[in-house]
Design an enzyme around this catalytic site. Structure first.
Site, PDB file in Angstrom:
ATOM      1  CG  ASP A   1     -89.774  34.487  -8.643  1.00 50.06           C
ATOM      2  OD1 ASP A   1     -90.770  34.393  -9.395  1.00 50.06           O
ATOM      3  OD2 ASP A   1     -88.630  34.201  -9.032  1.00 50.06           O
TER       4      ASP A   1
ATOM      5  CG  HIS B   1     -97.186  28.021  -3.164  1.00 56.07           C
ATOM      6  ND1 HIS B   1     -98.248  27.241  -3.595  1.00 56.07           N
ATOM      7  CD2 HIS B   1     -96.967  28.913  -4.146  1.00 56.07           C
ATOM      8  CE1 HIS B   1     -98.632  27.655  -4.803  1.00 56.07           C
ATOM      9  NE2 HIS B   1     -97.871  28.665  -5.146  1.00 56.07           N
TER      10      HIS B   1
ATOM     11  CB  ALA C   1    -105.191  40.139 -12.802  1.00 58.23           C
TER      12      ALA C   1
END
Length: 193
Positions: A70, A179, A12
């Protein structure tokens, strides 16, 4: 008409963060929205590999344009650890952020080189074609937790050029410099091209 894209995650926090970054351009669907309730295995030993595994699973099983990410925290003095194992660094079931942080801080005791980077890789599959986008933010691991916003390793990661951790900066600032924000920005530019 808004473009529909599945974001292959059940996290979430990540959904909220990426929705905020994408804004009104894209209707973001979660795994829950498409009734995918399996935890797609992340069995690769690279961030790129895991992002591809998740995106490929959704595209193959649901036929929908999608992307997956990822992310790893890579600590220079620990040869890039925890890296691809960031979410399960401390072992055990699930993702225990507190245990992960404690293990990292323990492993960093007495270590002078505190340089680290967060790296996110996104794999987008649209019209059957794969595209990879990467975002990196450099910084350092501080010696004790500070701040209470964000998630994961945010309380012990201080990005370069700042005197505050990601957890102290707050979501609005973090979402501009993180990032994930950098990788999503590249994704957005690609989608608009």
């Amino acid at each position: 008409m808004k473009r529909k894209l599945v974001f292959a995650t059940n996290n979430a926090h990540k959904l909220d963060e990426i929705s905020a970054i994408l804004g009104e351009k894209v209707e973001l669907l979660s795994l829950k929205d498409i009734h995918c309730d399996i935890d797609i295995p992340e069995t690769s030993d690279t961030l790129e590999g895991n992002a591809m595994l998740k995106a490929e699973y959704i595209y193959e099983h649901y036929g929908l344009d999608c992307f997956a990410d990822d992310t790893g925290l890579e600590v220079e003095a620990l040869n890039g650890e925890p890296g691809v194992y960031s979410a399960r660094y401390a072992g055990g079931e699930g993702h225990n952020a507190e245990a992960n942080m404690q293990k990292l801080l323990q492993n960093m005791q007495g270590v002078q080189n505190r340089k680290a980077q967060f790296r996110t890789v996104i794999c987008l599959i649209t019209n059957g074609k794969k595209h990879l986008f990467e975002g990196v933010v450099k910084g350092e691991i501080i010696k004790e937790k500070r701040g209470d916003s964000g998630f994961g390793y945010d309380p012990i990661f201080m990005p370069q050029g700042y005197e505050q951790t990601f957890a102290e900066l707050g979501n609005e600032t973090k979402n501009k410099i993180s990032h994930r924000a950098l990788a999503v920005e590249k994704l957005c530019r690609f989608l608009k091209a």
